[in-house]
Design an enzyme around this catalytic site. Structure first.
Site, PDB file in Angstrom:
ATOM      1  N   SER A   9      47.728 126.327 115.101  1.00  0.00           N
ATOM      2  CA  SER A   9      47.129 125.512 115.942  1.00  0.00           C
ATOM      3  C   SER A   9      45.976 126.533 116.585  1.00  0.00           C
ATOM      4  O   SER A   9      46.572 127.376 117.293  1.00  0.00           O
ATOM      5  CB  SER A   9      48.090 125.161 117.097  1.00  0.00           C
ATOM      6  OG  SER A   9      47.395 124.733 118.229  1.00  0.00           O
ATOM      7  N   HIS A  34      45.379 122.906 112.589  1.00  0.00           N
ATOM      8  CA  HIS A  34      45.711 121.882 113.714  1.00  0.00           C
ATOM      9  C   HIS A  34      44.869 122.153 114.812  1.00  0.00           C
ATOM     10  O   HIS A  34      44.673 123.220 115.422  1.00  0.00           O
ATOM     11  CB  HIS A  34      47.225 122.204 114.075  1.00  0.00           C
ATOM     12  CG  HIS A  34      47.890 121.207 115.071  1.00  0.00           C
ATOM     13  ND1 HIS A  34      48.257 119.755 114.495  1.00  0.00           N
ATOM     14  CD2 HIS A  34      48.088 121.083 116.315  1.00  0.00           C
ATOM     15  CE1 HIS A  34      48.570 119.060 115.583  1.00  0.00           C
ATOM     16  NE2 HIS A  34      48.506 120.127 116.668  1.00  0.00           N
ATOM     17  N   ASP A  36      44.005 120.845 118.489  1.00  0.00           N
ATOM     18  CA  ASP A  36      44.493 119.990 119.718  1.00  0.00           C
ATOM     19  C   ASP A  36      43.173 119.782 120.557  1.00  0.00           C
ATOM     20  O   ASP A  36      42.592 120.253 121.207  1.00  0.00           O
ATOM     21  CB  ASP A  36      45.375 121.058 120.683  1.00  0.00           C
ATOM     22  CG  ASP A  36      46.674 121.250 119.755  1.00  0.00           C
ATOM     23  OD1 ASP A  36      47.286 120.201 119.408  1.00  0.00           O
ATOM     24  OD2 ASP A  36      46.956 122.307 119.279  1.00  0.00           O
ATOM     25  N   MET A  38      42.261 117.786 123.968  1.00  0.00           N
ATOM     26  CA  MET A  38      42.811 117.307 125.355  1.00  0.00           C
ATOM     27  C   MET A  38      41.586 116.926 126.290  1.00  0.00           C
ATOM     28  O   MET A  38      40.563 117.640 126.243  1.00  0.00           O
ATOM     29  CB  MET A  38      43.679 118.502 125.808  1.00  0.00           C
ATOM     30  CG  MET A  38      44.643 119.126 124.996  1.00  0.00           C
ATOM     31  SD  MET A  38      45.702 120.209 125.733  1.00  0.00           S
ATOM     32  CE  MET A  38      46.533 120.933 124.270  1.00  0.00           C
ATOM     33  N   HIS A  67      44.933 116.414 116.594  1.00  0.00           N
ATOM     34  CA  HIS A  67      45.923 115.898 117.405  1.00  0.00           C
ATOM     35  C   HIS A  67      45.299 115.596 118.626  1.00  0.00           C
ATOM     36  O   HIS A  67      44.592 116.286 119.542  1.00  0.00           O
ATOM     37  CB  HIS A  67      47.044 116.922 117.785  1.00  0.00           C
ATOM     38  CG  HIS A  67      48.255 116.737 118.712  1.00  0.00           C
ATOM     39  ND1 HIS A  67      48.667 117.649 119.101  1.00  0.00           N
ATOM     40  CD2 HIS A  67      48.600 115.468 119.077  1.00  0.00           C
ATOM     41  CE1 HIS A  67      49.949 116.933 119.886  1.00  0.00           C
ATOM     42  NE2 HIS A  67      49.461 115.660 120.095  1.00  0.00           N
ATOM     43  N   MET A  69      45.125 114.280 122.256  1.00  0.00           N
ATOM     44  CA  MET A  69      45.858 114.341 123.660  1.00  0.00           C
ATOM     45  C   MET A  69      44.815 113.360 124.434  1.00  0.00           C
ATOM     46  O   MET A  69      44.643 114.249 125.469  1.00  0.00           O
ATOM     47  CB  MET A  69      46.587 115.577 123.866  1.00  0.00           C
ATOM     48  CG  MET A  69      47.733 115.727 123.150  1.00  0.00           C
ATOM     49  SD  MET A  69      48.087 117.596 123.064  1.00  0.00           S
ATOM     50  CE  MET A  69      47.019 117.981 121.713  1.00  0.00           C
ATOM     51  N   MET A 138      56.729 115.880 118.953  1.00  0.00           N
ATOM     52  CA  MET A 138      56.433 116.966 120.053  1.00  0.00           C
ATOM     53  C   MET A 138      57.661 117.458 120.476  1.00  0.00           C
ATOM     54  O   MET A 138      58.551 116.708 121.041  1.00  0.00           O
ATOM     55  CB  MET A 138      55.621 116.139 121.205  1.00  0.00           C
ATOM     56  CG  MET A 138      54.240 115.907 120.944  1.00  0.00           C
ATOM     57  SD  MET A 138      52.959 117.294 120.160  1.00  0.00           S
ATOM     58  CE  MET A 138      53.024 118.433 121.271  1.00  0.00           C
ATOM     59  N   ASP A 176      55.723 119.890 116.449  1.00  0.00           N
ATOM     60  CA  ASP A 176      54.635 120.639 117.169  1.00  0.00           C
ATOM     61  C   ASP A 176      55.078 121.323 118.571  1.00  0.00           C
ATOM     62  O   ASP A 176      55.671 120.431 119.278  1.00  0.00           O
ATOM     63  CB  ASP A 176      53.339 119.679 117.535  1.00  0.00           C
ATOM     64  CG  ASP A 176      52.152 120.274 118.090  1.00  0.00           C
ATOM     65  OD1 ASP A 176      52.153 121.547 118.463  1.00  0.00           O
ATOM     66  OD2 ASP A 176      51.121 119.533 118.412  1.00  0.00           O
TER      67      ASP A 176
HETATM   68  C1  DX5 Z   1      50.445 121.422 122.761  1.00  0.00           C
HETATM   69  C2  DX5 Z   1      49.836 121.343 121.406  1.00  0.00           C
HETATM   70  C3  DX5 Z   1      50.254 122.431 120.464  1.00  0.00           C
HETATM   71  C4  DX5 Z   1      50.236 124.057 120.697  1.00  0.00           C
HETATM   72  C5  DX5 Z   1      51.520 124.485 120.187  1.00  0.00           C
HETATM   73  O1  DX5 Z   1      50.246 120.339 123.636  1.00  0.00           O
HETATM   74  O2  DX5 Z   1      49.756 120.195 120.798  1.00  0.00           O
HETATM   75  O3  DX5 Z   1      49.815 122.185 118.918  1.00  0.00           O
HETATM   76  O4  DX5 Z   1      49.086 124.400 120.428  1.00  0.00           O
HETATM   77  O5  DX5 Z   1      51.569 125.863 120.778  1.00  0.00           O
HETATM   78  P1  DX5 Z   1      52.744 126.779 120.257  1.00  0.00           P
HETATM   79  O6  DX5 Z   1      52.824 126.745 118.965  1.00  0.00           O
HETATM   80  O7  DX5 Z   1      52.377 128.017 120.789  1.00  0.00           O
HETATM   81  O8  DX5 Z   1      53.990 126.059 120.908  1.00  0.00           O
HETATM   82 ZN    ZN Z   2      49.072 119.958 118.986  1.00  0.00          ZN
END
Ligand code: DX5
Ligand code: ZN
Length: 220
Positions: A9, A34, A36, A38, A67, A69, A138, A176
């Site tokens: 990620s 990956h 993310d 947001m 992903h 969010m 999650m 994740d």
């Molecule tokens: C959190 C993200 C994850 C995050 C995971 O909202 O969706 O993908 O990057 O990070 P680690 O592996 O450090 O928990």
């Molecule tokens: Zn994620």
């Protein structure tokens, strides 16, 4: 269950050298990247958008596992598809018309995924699980990297594994949040076959390659 894939990620990457970090992931044998996204509304953090996704696309040929969010993800699907997403995963909590949203993703030529917050029960997937390419469980509350793995999610992973085995065995079961050398074996045993890792890869004391290798060693 399929041969396990590791998806670093980039939330935990060094954004001053994102291209080099992506190259390092690729050289170290990462399977997917990956990403993310947001929006500061659905989750209490803002990260990256289509512009950075498009830059990732130019930096690596690895599939970009996006992903989302964000609220109203259906309004942004085409933008992220054009920016280079191989997979687009939406949250059940953001999609009142989830069946339609999954169809929209597939119509864009992208593989659809669905994901659930820790407090959301697996049963909400029941009517659409046959339509997806991936289910993402999650194991932290979404919004930040580096949080602790929520062990209460292990039975949910097992439950969704059983649902997939009976109605969509070709789909990926991805996990994740809080994945590390010490949690990944339990997650694999519960039935996951795709593993997102932020801190365990990018903040590994030995560097990115050592982080990926350490995770891979436990599950192979
Ligand atoms: C959190 C993200 C994850 C995050 C995971 O909202 O969706 O993908 O990057 O990070 P680690 O592996 O450090 O928990
Ligand atoms: Zn994620």
């Amino acid at each position: 269950m399929q041969t396990p894939v590791i998806a670093p990620s980039i939330l935990s990457a060094d954004f001053t050298r994102l291209g080099a970090d992506l190259q390092a992931c690729q050289t170290a044998g990462a399977d997917w990247i990956h990403v993310d996204v947001m929006d500061g509304h659905f989750v209490p953090n803002m990260t990256i958008g289509p512009l950075v996704l498009e830059a990732c696309r130019r930096a690596t040929p690895l599939p970009l596992d996006v992903h989302l969010m964000i609220e109203k993800p259906e309004q942004m699907l085409e933008t992220f598809a054009k920016a280079g997403a191989a997979r687009l995963t939406v949250h059940v909590e953001t999609c009142p018309h989830l069946h339609r949203t999954i169809q929209q993703i597939r119509a864009l030529g992208v593989k659809p995924g669905v994901t659930l917050n820790p407090s959301t029960p697996a049963v909400l997937l029941k009517e659409i699980i046959h339509m997806v390419d991936l289910v993402l469980v999650m194991t932290v509350n979404p919004g930040f990297g580096g949080q602790n793995f929520i062990a209460e999610m292990l039975p949910k992973i097992t439950e969704i594994r059983a649902m997939l085995d009976s109605s969509n065995p070709a789909a990926w079961l991805e996990v994740d949040g809080g994945i590390s050398e010490s949690t990944i074996a339990l997650i694999r045993a519960a039935g996951a076959d795709a593993f997102v890792a932020g801190n365990a890869v990018f903040k590994h004391p030995g560097g990115i390659a050592a982080g990926i290798k350490a995770l891979r060693r436990v599950i192979s």
